[in-house]
Design an enzyme around this catalytic site. Structure first.
Site, PDB file in Angstrom:
ATOM      1  N   GLY A  18      37.976 -65.035 -78.165  1.00  0.00           N
ATOM      2  CA  GLY A  18      37.575 -65.588 -77.396  1.00  0.00           C
ATOM      3  C   GLY A  18      36.271 -67.247 -77.191  1.00  0.00           C
ATOM      4  O   GLY A  18      34.957 -67.295 -78.742  1.00  0.00           O
ATOM      5  N   ARG A  79      44.697 -66.119 -80.914  1.00  0.00           N
ATOM      6  CA  ARG A  79      44.781 -65.108 -81.557  1.00  0.00           C
ATOM      7  C   ARG A  79      46.062 -65.122 -82.249  1.00  0.00           C
ATOM      8  O   ARG A  79      47.363 -65.706 -82.349  1.00  0.00           O
ATOM      9  CB  ARG A  79      45.540 -64.219 -80.018  1.00  0.00           C
ATOM     10  N   GLY A 109      33.981 -62.566 -81.977  1.00  0.00           N
ATOM     11  CA  GLY A 109      33.194 -61.126 -81.554  1.00  0.00           C
ATOM     12  C   GLY A 109      33.876 -59.494 -82.932  1.00  0.00           C
ATOM     13  O   GLY A 109      34.157 -60.379 -84.173  1.00  0.00           O
ATOM     14  N   ASP A 110      33.517 -59.432 -82.233  1.00  0.00           N
ATOM     15  CA  ASP A 110      34.118 -57.658 -82.954  1.00  0.00           C
ATOM     16  C   ASP A 110      35.485 -57.607 -83.223  1.00  0.00           C
ATOM     17  O   ASP A 110      35.820 -57.326 -84.537  1.00  0.00           O
ATOM     18  CB  ASP A 110      33.789 -56.449 -81.584  1.00  0.00           C
ATOM     19  N   THR A 133      29.797 -64.879 -78.597  1.00  0.00           N
ATOM     20  CA  THR A 133      30.856 -64.275 -78.055  1.00  0.00           C
ATOM     21  C   THR A 133      30.263 -64.607 -76.502  1.00  0.00           C
ATOM     22  O   THR A 133      28.392 -64.002 -76.841  1.00  0.00           O
ATOM     23  CB  THR A 133      31.690 -62.886 -78.140  1.00  0.00           C
ATOM     24  N   ASP A 135      29.858 -62.289 -73.750  1.00  0.00           N
ATOM     25  CA  ASP A 135      29.450 -61.363 -73.140  1.00  0.00           C
ATOM     26  C   ASP A 135      28.439 -60.353 -74.160  1.00  0.00           C
ATOM     27  O   ASP A 135      27.603 -59.550 -74.059  1.00  0.00           O
ATOM     28  CB  ASP A 135      30.939 -60.099 -73.662  1.00  0.00           C
ATOM     29  N   ASP A 137      27.615 -58.969 -76.752  1.00  0.00           N
ATOM     30  CA  ASP A 137      27.794 -56.956 -76.757  1.00  0.00           C
ATOM     31  C   ASP A 137      28.157 -56.513 -77.975  1.00  0.00           C
ATOM     32  O   ASP A 137      28.384 -55.214 -78.652  1.00  0.00           O
ATOM     33  CB  ASP A 137      29.333 -56.722 -76.481  1.00  0.00           C
ATOM     34  N   ARG A 179      34.525 -57.833 -69.108  1.00  0.00           N
ATOM     35  CA  ARG A 179      35.516 -56.447 -69.736  1.00  0.00           C
ATOM     36  C   ARG A 179      34.433 -54.947 -69.805  1.00  0.00           C
ATOM     37  O   ARG A 179      35.266 -53.875 -68.920  1.00  0.00           O
ATOM     38  CB  ARG A 179      36.741 -56.525 -69.516  1.00  0.00           C
ATOM     39  N   SER A 223      23.079 -62.756 -44.752  1.00  0.00           N
ATOM     40  CA  SER A 223      23.416 -62.179 -46.427  1.00  0.00           C
ATOM     41  C   SER A 223      23.839 -61.663 -47.375  1.00  0.00           C
ATOM     42  O   SER A 223      21.939 -61.303 -47.169  1.00  0.00           O
ATOM     43  CB  SER A 223      23.688 -64.034 -46.763  1.00  0.00           C
TER      44      SER A 223
END
Length: 329
Positions: A18, A79, A109-110, A133, A135, A137, A179, A223
């Site tokens: 990504g 990919r 990333g990973d 990334t 994320d 992570d 995710r 709200s």
């Protein structure tokens, strides 16, 4: 990580997986650091797919002019199922030898690092990874390239959603990326003053969500804003909305999925500096004789981590921030 000095003369660089804001800044730093060090540098378009299909071109300092402020990646990304096979990796190794490339810098990333580590072991290619990334992570670095930009993009959108939520007395369920990890959801939840932030790291029961929202309504809030990581136990914002809307009929419950807007746009200053530091460090690490490692920044210092360690587990979320979010909501 190797114990003997590797003589590196030619370097290849690619982006994989990504995209994330700041990848271009990292490419720029790699290319210009190589040029200054007298190393030949090649850019590989479309990641491992391009490595297999010989999309390899020599680069120089002019190749990376005027890209530091751009999102995405000038080298593109894709990919590659073929790279997951021994035959595919053998093709990639053959192409590297064709250009006398003796070292490879992979930005991603990973998944990118897992492929690079296997490739390095099978074909004795010197490899260094740069974590990029949104994320955040990857262990071995306090932040990954793109995380700060994605965080601020999401926050800007959420602040605007809060305005319209207040105007119409609506409940908004805002889904952010994540995710498997809730870094974006947690920090945007705190920064936006959201009533709830639902994360993959914490088991979420719909009945608990309903109870907490009912308690907040008693405080006469006009709200409600709920941040939902896409990988949360509730099944994402759309599924959650279906499960709770009947219990909050007084609210016009709306769902907003931010999606890939979080990946795009100009990188923040923080990401540009981080990417520049890591790009330059990756070249230095290769020159020092290291391979099969990832470069990161820990406590503002460059740190190297074996790739096999970097991909062995996900970075743990800061539970003190989870506690803080509960106090402040």
């Amino acid at each position: 990580m190797t114990d003997e000095l590797i003589s590196v003369k030619t370097v290849g660089v690619l982006t994989s997986g990504g995209d994330s804001p700041g990848m271009n800044a990292a490419i720029r730093a790699v290319v210009r650091t190589c040029s200054q060090a007298g190393l030949k540098i090649y850019g590989i378009t479309h990641g491992y797919f391009g490595l297999i299909n010989d999309e390899i071109d020599e680069m120089d300092t002019h190749s990376v002019s005027n890209i530091i402020q751009r999102g995405g990646t000038m080298l593109k990304t894709a990919r590659s199922e073929e790279f997951r096979t021994e035959e595919g990796r053998a093709k990639a190794a053959k192409n590297l030898k064709k250009y006398d490339i003796d070292a490879l810098i992979t930005i991603g990333g990973d998944g990118t690092f897992t492929g690079a580590n296997k490739f390095s072991q099978e074909h004795k290619i010197n490899v260094v990874g740069i974590p990029a990334t949104i994320d955040n992570d990857i262990i071995g670095t306090d932040e990954t390239i793109g995380y700060d930009s994605a965080l601020n993009t999401a926050l800007e959108a959420i602040d605007k959603i809060r305005d319209t939520a207040d105007a119409h007395e609506r409940m908004f369920l805002v889904e952010v990326m994540g995710r498997d990890t809730g870094f974006i959801a947690l920090e945007t939840g705190i920064a936006s003053g959201a009533e709830l932030a639902l994360l993959p790291e914490e088991l979420t029961h719909v009945e608990d969500v309903k109870r907490q929202l009912h308690e907040m309504l008693k405080s006469q809030r006009r709200s409600s804003l709920v941040i939902v990581a896409e990988g949360d136990e509730t099944g994402g914002a759309i599924k959650l909305a279906e499960n709770i809307k009947d219990d909050f009929a007084q609210y016009d419950t709306r769902v907003c999925i931010l999606g890939h807007i979080q990946r795009g746009g100009a990188p923040s200053a923080r990401d540009r500096v981080l990417a520049s530091r890591l790009g330059a460090a990756a070249v230095r690490v290769l020159q020092e004789g290291h391979s099969g490692v990832m470069v990161g920044v820990v406590n503002n210092a460059i740190k190297i981590t074996p790739m096999r360690v970097a991909v062995s587990k996900k970075k743990e979320i800061d539970h003190t921030l989870i506690d803080l979010a509960k106090v402040l909501r």
